[in-house]
Write a protein that holds these residues in place. Structure first.
Motif, PDB file in Angstrom:
ATOM      1  N   ARG A 150       0.716  -1.080  -0.012  1.00 33.10           N
ATOM      2  CA  ARG A 150       0.037  -0.006  -0.231  1.00 33.10           C
ATOM      3  C   ARG A 150       0.845   1.147  -0.058  1.00 33.10           C
ATOM      4  O   ARG A 150       0.163   2.413   0.231  1.00 33.10           O
ATOM      5  N   ILE A 151       2.046   1.164  -0.165  1.00 35.88           N
ATOM      6  CA  ILE A 151       3.046   2.234  -0.251  1.00 35.88           C
ATOM      7  C   ILE A 151       2.526   3.267  -1.444  1.00 35.88           C
ATOM      8  O   ILE A 151       2.318   4.523  -1.078  1.00 35.88           O
ATOM      9  N   GLY A 152       2.103   3.016  -2.516  1.00 34.44           N
ATOM     10  CA  GLY A 152       1.832   3.641  -3.596  1.00 34.44           C
ATOM     11  C   GLY A 152       2.648   4.670  -4.269  1.00 34.44           C
ATOM     12  O   GLY A 152       2.247   5.800  -4.293  1.00 34.44           O
ATOM     13  N   ASN A 153       3.970   4.255  -4.549  1.00 31.72           N
ATOM     14  CA  ASN A 153       4.874   4.945  -5.151  1.00 31.72           C
ATOM     15  C   ASN A 153       4.310   5.522  -6.519  1.00 31.72           C
ATOM     16  O   ASN A 153       4.733   6.618  -7.005  1.00 31.72           O
ATOM     17  N   ASP A 154       3.585   5.027  -7.303  1.00 33.43           N
ATOM     18  CA  ASP A 154       2.969   5.352  -8.606  1.00 33.43           C
ATOM     19  C   ASP A 154       2.165   6.537  -8.258  1.00 33.43           C
ATOM     20  O   ASP A 154       2.073   7.416  -9.123  1.00 33.43           O
ATOM     21  N   LYS A 155       1.410   6.373  -7.242  1.00 28.38           N
ATOM     22  CA  LYS A 155       0.193   7.578  -6.964  1.00 28.38           C
ATOM     23  C   LYS A 155       1.180   8.588  -6.459  1.00 28.38           C
ATOM     24  O   LYS A 155       0.777   9.725  -6.769  1.00 28.38           O
ATOM     25  N   VAL A 156       2.303   8.563  -5.762  1.00 22.85           N
ATOM     26  CA  VAL A 156       3.002   9.731  -5.352  1.00 22.85           C
ATOM     27  C   VAL A 156       3.831  10.433  -6.528  1.00 22.85           C
ATOM     28  O   VAL A 156       3.663  11.669  -6.540  1.00 22.85           O
ATOM     29  N   GLN A 157       4.382   9.647  -7.553  1.00 22.93           N
ATOM     30  CA  GLN A 157       4.852  10.097  -8.788  1.00 22.93           C
ATOM     31  C   GLN A 157       3.750  10.790  -9.451  1.00 22.93           C
ATOM     32  O   GLN A 157       3.963  12.054 -10.028  1.00 22.93           O
ATOM     33  N   LEU A 158       2.481  10.189  -9.598  1.00 20.74           N
ATOM     34  CA  LEU A 158       1.689  11.031 -10.278  1.00 20.74           C
ATOM     35  C   LEU A 158       1.219  12.287  -9.617  1.00 20.74           C
ATOM     36  O   LEU A 158       1.025  13.139 -10.322  1.00 20.74           O
ATOM     37  N   MET A 159       1.064  12.314  -8.370  1.00 15.70           N
ATOM     38  CA  MET A 159       0.631  13.427  -7.724  1.00 15.70           C
ATOM     39  C   MET A 159       1.721  14.760  -7.900  1.00 15.70           C
ATOM     40  O   MET A 159       1.377  15.659  -8.135  1.00 15.70           O
ATOM     41  N   TYR A 160       3.152  14.138  -7.957  1.00 13.92           N
ATOM     42  CA  TYR A 160       3.960  15.240  -8.131  1.00 13.92           C
ATOM     43  C   TYR A 160       3.945  15.884  -9.515  1.00 13.92           C
ATOM     44  O   TYR A 160       4.117  17.102  -9.687  1.00 13.92           O
ATOM     45  N   GLU A 161       3.708  14.995 -10.457  1.00 16.82           N
ATOM     46  CA  GLU A 161       3.667  15.337 -11.979  1.00 16.82           C
ATOM     47  C   GLU A 161       2.441  16.256 -12.073  1.00 16.82           C
ATOM     48  O   GLU A 161       2.355  17.519 -12.702  1.00 16.82           O
ATOM     49  N   GLN A 162       1.332  15.832 -11.295  1.00 19.26           N
ATOM     50  CA  GLN A 162       0.039  16.922 -11.530  1.00 19.26           C
ATOM     51  C   GLN A 162       0.295  18.291 -10.948  1.00 19.26           C
ATOM     52  O   GLN A 162      -0.100  19.403 -11.303  1.00 19.26           O
ATOM     53  N   ILE A 163       1.072  18.288  -9.722  1.00 16.50           N
ATOM     54  CA  ILE A 163       1.440  19.472  -9.271  1.00 16.50           C
ATOM     55  C   ILE A 163       2.240  20.487 -10.075  1.00 16.50           C
ATOM     56  O   ILE A 163       2.084  21.548 -10.260  1.00 16.50           O
ATOM     57  N   GLN A 164       3.230  19.730 -10.843  1.00 19.78           N
ATOM     58  CA  GLN A 164       4.117  20.471 -11.770  1.00 19.78           C
ATOM     59  C   GLN A 164       3.209  21.074 -12.761  1.00 19.78           C
ATOM     60  O   GLN A 164       3.347  22.053 -13.448  1.00 19.78           O
TER      61      GLN A 164
END
Length: 445
Positions: A150-164
Motif C-alpha cells: 500500500r505504499i503507492g509509489n505510482d500515486k506519489v509520482q502521479l501527484m508530483y507530476e500533477q502539481i507541476q
C-alpha cells in the motif's frame, strides 16, 4: 541554551503573537533522545478542559497562504477557473497544501509562519521513517504484511507530476515534495479543507489518547480547540489519535509503531482461499454476482482482529463454501444460500465442523508466510524506538499473534452444530442408561 530550546521559545512567542491561547494549562514542549518534540502538562488537567485554542488565522492553508497567483491556469486567463480543476482522485486539497508549505519554506525568515515551520521536520537532513523512505532490503523485513503493497509509489509520482502541471513551481523537487507530503501525512488536520494547525500537530498519537481536536460547527467562533478527553496528571504527555490503525498502517503513513496497539489486525488474501480448492473460484464469483447487500461479502483481503478474531464475512463465506454442494442439491439459489448462511452465522453464531476446519487451514497457510520471516523469533532486550528493524519486527509479531489467537476466539464465538447434535445424543443416551438402571433396581425389589 541549545538551538532546539531557542527554536521552541521563538515558536511559543509566535504563538502568543498569532493568538494561540494555552488556557493557563502549563503546557510545555519537551524533546528527548527517544522521542521527538512533544507536549506535556506540568499540572493536573481535568477531563473536558480546553487545553488550548488555535485561531483559524494562525493555520497554514490555501485560505491563509495565497497560492492563486502561482497557478498556471490563473496566469493564463486571470480568473478563478483553477477551482474547477478535475479532482477525480480527491487529492487537490493535499496538492494545494504541498504548494502552500513549499512557498512559505522558500520565503525563509520572511514567512509569517517561519517560527512554526522551524519546529516541523523541514531540515534538509531530516530523517523520515514512513515507508516511502525504506529501501528494498528494509521493506523485505515487513513481508508478508500488506502494508508494503500500500505504499503507492505510482500515486506519489502521479501527484508530483500533477502539481507541476497545475502550479508554476519548477524548483519543487521530488525529494522536497516527498518531505512535505510526509509532513502533511503526519501533522495536518482536515480543518478548512486541509490545514497545518500549529501546536495541535506537536501532540504525538496513541490508541490510548487523552486529547482530541474539536471543531465548533454551531457557534460562530474563529478558533478550534484541543480538549482533554480524560483526566491528565501533571507530567503526563498530551496524546492525540490518528485513527484506529494497526501497526502496519501507522508505519506506512506515519513512521512509528505501538507495541501495545489495541487496533491490531492481520489480513488474509482471497487468493489463499481459492488456492485450497480449484472449485472455490467459480463459487465465489457466483456468490459475488448474487450478493446484493450494501456491505460487500467478497473482498480481496479479510481482517483478523486482535480481540475480535476473524471478520464475520470470511466466516460466512467459508460456511457457504463447505455447504455448497449440499445446498445446491436441495435446489437453493445463491441468494437463498447467502440469506440462510448469514442467519446461521451472524444471528445464531453457528458454523459447521467443516467450516471450522477450512478456517484452520486458511489461518495456517497465512501463518506459514510469517514463519519464514527471521524477525518473528528475534528477541530484543528493550524497545528500540525508531529502529526500522525493530518497527518491522513489531508489525510482524503483532499480526502473527492475531492469527495465532484467531481459532480460539472463533471457538468462543461460534457453536459447532455437529458437536451440539452429538451432545444431544450423548445426553439422551445417558438419560436412557439412567432410566434402565432405575428399572433394573425396581425389578430386583
Amino acid at each position: 541554551m541549545s538551538s532546539n530550546e531557542l527554536i521552541n521559545q521563538q515558536f511559543l512567542k509566535w504563538c502568543e503573537t498569532v493568538g494561540i491561547d494555552f488556557n493557563n494549562n502549563s503546557i510545555v514542549i519537551k524533546e528527548t533522545p527517544e522521542k521527538n518534540r512533544h507536549l506535556i502538562t506540568e499540572k493536573f488537567i481535568p477531563n473536558g478542559t480546553i487545553l488550548f485554542k488555535v485561531p483559524y488565522t494562525a493555520m497554514l492553508n490555501p485560505l491563509t497562504s495565497e497560492i492563486k497567483s502561482i497557478t498556471k491556469q490563473n496566469q493564463k486567463n486571470n480568473d478563478d477557473s483553477d477551482d474547477d480543476v478535475d479532482d477525480e482522485d480527491g487529492t487537490k486539497l493535499w496538492k494545494d497544501l504541498v504548494v502552500c508549505i513549499h512557498k512559505e519554506l522558500q520565503k525563509g525568515e520572511k514567512s509569517q509562519w517561519y517560527p512554526y515551520l522551524s519546529i516541523l521536520p523541514t531540515a534538509k537532513d531530516q530523517k523520515f521513517d514512513n515507508l516511502y523512505y525504506w529501501n528494498n532490503s528494509e521493506l523485505e523485513l515487513l513481508k508478508p504484511s500488506k502494508c508494503v503493497e500500500r505504499i503507492g509509489n505510482d500515486k506519489v509520482q502521479l501527484m508530483y507530476e500533477q502539481i507541476q502541471d497545475l502550479y508554476d513551481v519548477p524548483e519543487l523537487t521530488k525529494e522536497e515534495f516527498l518531505k512535505i507530503s510526509s509532513i502533511i501525512m503526519s501533522y495536518s488536520f482536515d480543518v478548512n479543507g486541509k490545514s497545518m494547525v500549529p501546536v495541535s500537530d506537536l501532540l504525538n498519537a496513541s490508541w490510548n489518547y487523552n486529547s482530541v481536536l474539536e471543531i465548533d460547527d454551531e457557534d460562530d467562533v474563529d478558533y478550534i480547540c484541543m480538549v482533554a478527553k480524560k483526566d491528565i496528571k501533571a507530567g503526563d504527555e498530551l496524546l492525540n489519535i490518528y485513527g484506529n490503525h494497526p501497526n502496519g498502517e501507522l508505519l506506512r503513513m506515519y513512521g512509528y509503531v505501538e507495541d501495545d496497539n489495541q487496533n491490531e489486525f492481520a489480513e488474509i488474501d482471497l487468493d489463499t482461499i481459492t488456492k485450497l480448492n480449484n472449485n472455490y473460484t467459480n463459487i465465489i464469483d457466483d456468490i459475488d454476482e448474487s450478493y446484493d447487500m450494501e456491505d460487500p461479502l467478497i473482498m480481496e483481503t479479510f481482517d483478523v482482529y486482535k480481540d475480535e478474531g476473524i471478520v464475520s464475512e470470511l466466516v460466512v463465506l467459508c460456511e457457504i463454501l463447505t455447504n455448497h454442494d449440499e445446498d445446491m442439491k436441495k435446489g437453493l439459489t445463491y441468494k437463498q444460500i447467502i440469506k440462510k448462511t448469514i442467519n446461521k452465522v451472524i444471528n445464531n453464531h453457528q458454523i459447521s465442523n467443516e467450516t471450522r476446519d477450512l478456517l484452520v487451514k486458511i489461518i495456517d497457510h497465512t501463518k506459514n508466510k510469517y514463519e519464514v520471516n527471521p524477525l518473528l523469533k528475534k528477541e530484543y532486550e528493550n524497545k528500540q524506538g525508531y529502529s526500522r528493524e525493530y518497527m518491522a519486527s513489531v508489525v510482524i509479531k503483532t499480526e502473527y499473534q492475531c492469527l495465532m489467537d484467531a481459532i480460539n476466539i472463533l471457538d468462543k464465538e461460534y457453536t459447532i452444530m455437529e458437536n451440539k447434535e452429538l451432545e444431544k445424543i450423548e445426553r439422551k443416551k445417558r438419560r436412557m442408561e439412567k432410566k434402565d438402571e432405575r428399572k433394573a433396581k425396581k425389578s430386583k425389589k
